[in-house]
Enzyme design. Structure first.
Site, PDB file in Angstrom:
ATOM      1  N   ARG A   1       0.916  -1.383  -0.023  1.00 47.41           N
ATOM      2  CA  ARG A   1      -0.218   0.087   0.087  1.00 47.41           C
ATOM      3  C   ARG A   1       0.882   1.408  -0.176  1.00 47.41           C
ATOM      4  NH1 ARG A   1      -3.350   2.519   4.454  1.00 47.41           N
ATOM      5  NH2 ARG A   1      -5.192   3.380   3.297  1.00 47.41           N
TER       6      ARG A   1
ATOM      7  N   HIS B   1       0.585   4.102  -2.759  1.00 45.88           N
ATOM      8  CA  HIS B   1       0.062   5.644  -2.437  1.00 45.88           C
ATOM      9  C   HIS B   1       1.182   6.525  -2.663  1.00 45.88           C
ATOM     10  CE1 HIS B   1      -3.283   5.445   0.912  1.00 45.88           C
ATOM     11  NE2 HIS B   1      -3.634   4.268  -0.443  1.00 45.88           N
TER      12      HIS B   1
ATOM     13  N   ASN C   1      -3.646   8.870   4.087  1.00 48.46           N
ATOM     14  CA  ASN C   1      -2.471   8.450   4.925  1.00 48.46           C
ATOM     15  C   ASN C   1      -2.299   8.395   6.395  1.00 48.46           C
ATOM     16  OD1 ASN C   1      -1.652   7.791   2.183  1.00 48.46           O
ATOM     17  ND2 ASN C   1      -0.251   9.801   2.081  1.00 48.46           N
TER      18      ASN C   1
ATOM     19  N   HIS D   1      -5.773  -6.215  -2.320  1.00 51.80           N
ATOM     20  CA  HIS D   1      -6.817  -6.269  -1.023  1.00 51.80           C
ATOM     21  C   HIS D   1      -7.096  -7.648  -0.772  1.00 51.80           C
ATOM     22  CE1 HIS D   1      -8.448  -1.866  -1.464  1.00 51.80           C
ATOM     23  NE2 HIS D   1      -7.032  -1.833  -1.268  1.00 51.80           N
TER      24      HIS D   1
END
Length: 318
Positions: free
Chosen positions: A58, A62, A90, A189
């Site tokens: 992740r 990001h 975040n 996910h």
């Protein structure tokens, strides 16, 4: 003479373009043990906490969605700019900064000033997927680190869990990623967990979620904002620490944890239904497409050549 100059200038452009490309062998001579060092540190972090694998994937995602894969997410606030760590997607959510710090220290001890933080993040994401049973891919290397960060772009560019399918497609398209990439990358996910704040609206307000599944989550995620906000639930109810295709199988039964997850499958011939169905029945196809999508994402707007820098400390510019 003029023709010669034009040919020479054209050659200069070609050389410049070639030198700016990423390469899988970028550190083969300058820091030959870099990749094995990263792999060992990632494995150690995951052995200590399996969830960290998902967090490192992740972190890469990001980072790449804000001005490209340039390590900007790692920068702390300073007098010049407010970094990305406190952006809504975040803040109190992104993890793994300490793992990247540990890796950077180890690599700096071997090869000072050679391996960028952006490359470490990209390799750590790949190694996390492999450590949890997923596919491997050859990470292209040679990224350099950003000199600044953007709080505003982190707030606007990183896809929110409340997005509908059309907005998800647009969000990825804006980054140069296809709808196929969207569905494949969402498969990340299959590992990790999400905070109650990310799925509260989905389990109480949406009608596209399995009612039994929704009820099972409500006990750990009260409907009132501020109550249990940080409580966690697995993004994949079946096997949240194993990288497999169960995420897609869950979507077929309306058991996606996030609104944005379930948006990938509505069972009525939606834009991405067939791709979800394909992945749910064929993990090898998912693994191949996920690997390709990670390569596509990892190449977004990278800094190479003499742009940016190789940070000595990932949290601040040199």
């Amino acid at each position: 003479m003029t023709s010669f100059k034009l040919q020479w200038c054209f050659l200069c452009v070609l050389i410049g373009a070639t030198s700016a490309q990423l390469s899988s062998t970028f550190y083969s001579s300058s820091c030959p043990n870099a990749l094995s060092t990263i792999q060992s540190a990632v494995q150690s972090a995951i052995n200590n906490e399996a969830r960290m694998g998902a967090s490192l994937v992740r972190l890469h995602f990001h980072d790449c969605f804000v001005n490209g894969c340039d390590g900007s997410i790692l920068l702390d606030d300073n007098s010049t700019f407010t970094g990305e760590k406190t952006a809504t997607p975040n803040n109190n959510s992104i993890r793994g900064y300490d793992v990247i710090d540990t890796i950077k220290t180890q690599v700096e001890n071997m090869c000072p000033g050679i391996v960028s933080c952006a490359d470490i993040v990209a390799v750590a994401a790949r190694d996390s997927v492999v450590a949890l049973g997923g596919p491997s891919w050859t990470v292209q290397l040679g990224r350099r680190d950003a000199l600044t960060a953007s709080l505003s772009l982190a707030n606007s560019n990183i896809p929110r869990p409340s997005l509908n399918i059309s907005d998800l497609i647009t969000s990825f398209s804006d980054q140069g990623l296809s709808t196929k990439d969207l569905v494949a990358l969402s498969g990340a996910h299959t590992i990790g967990q999400a905070r109650c704040t990310s799925f509260r609206a989905h389990i109480y307000n949406d009608n596209d979620i399995n009612s039994t599944f929704a009820t099972s989550l409500q006990g750990n995620c009260p409907s009132s904002v501020g109550s249990g906000d940080d409580n966690l639930a697995p993004l994949d109810k079946t096997s949240s620490t194993t990288f497999d295709n169960a995420y897609y199988t869950n979507l077929l039964t309306s058991e996606g944890l996030l609104h944005s997850d379930q948006q990938l499958f509505n069972g009525n011939g939606g834009t991405t239904d067939s791709q979800v169905q394909s992945y749910s029945s064929d993990s090898s196809t998912f693994f191949t497409d996920f690997s390709n999508a990670m390569l596509n994402m990892g190449n977004l707007n990278v800094l190479t050549g003499t742009t940016g820098e190789v940070r000595i400390n990932c949290r601040k510019t040199n």
